[in-house]
Motif scaffolding. Sequence first.
Motif: not given
Length: 105
Positions: A23, A2-3, A32-34
Motif C-alpha cells: 500500500q 482502482r485495482k 489506486d489499489a485496494e
Amino acid sequence: MRKIIMLVCAAGMSTSLMVSKMQKAAEAKGIDAEIFAISASEADSYLEEKKVDVLLLGPQVRFMKDKFEEKVVPLGIALDVIKMTDYGMMNGEKVLEHAMSLMND
C-alpha cells in the motif's frame, strides 16, 4: 481505475505486513489499489462475492496454485505466486510491480 489485489496465505498473518508495504508503494507511485490479505480457507467465498483483478499466493501456499487456477482463470483474474525472495525481504514495491504487470498482460 482502482485495482483490487488479493493476497492469499496460510493464515493471513505474515501477509498483512506485505499488504501495508504494498500500500505504501502504491501510494508513492500514485496507483489506486485496494490490497488485502486473507487465508486460503477464506479465499473461495471471497472470490464469489468480490471482483478481484489479481490474486497472489504467498510462497507457503504455492502448492495450491493449480486449485486456484481452476477457479480464477475463467473469471479473468490474474494469478501467480509471490517470489520467495520478495516475500522474505517484505519487498512490497517488487510484489506490487509484479501484480501490476500481471494485470497489464
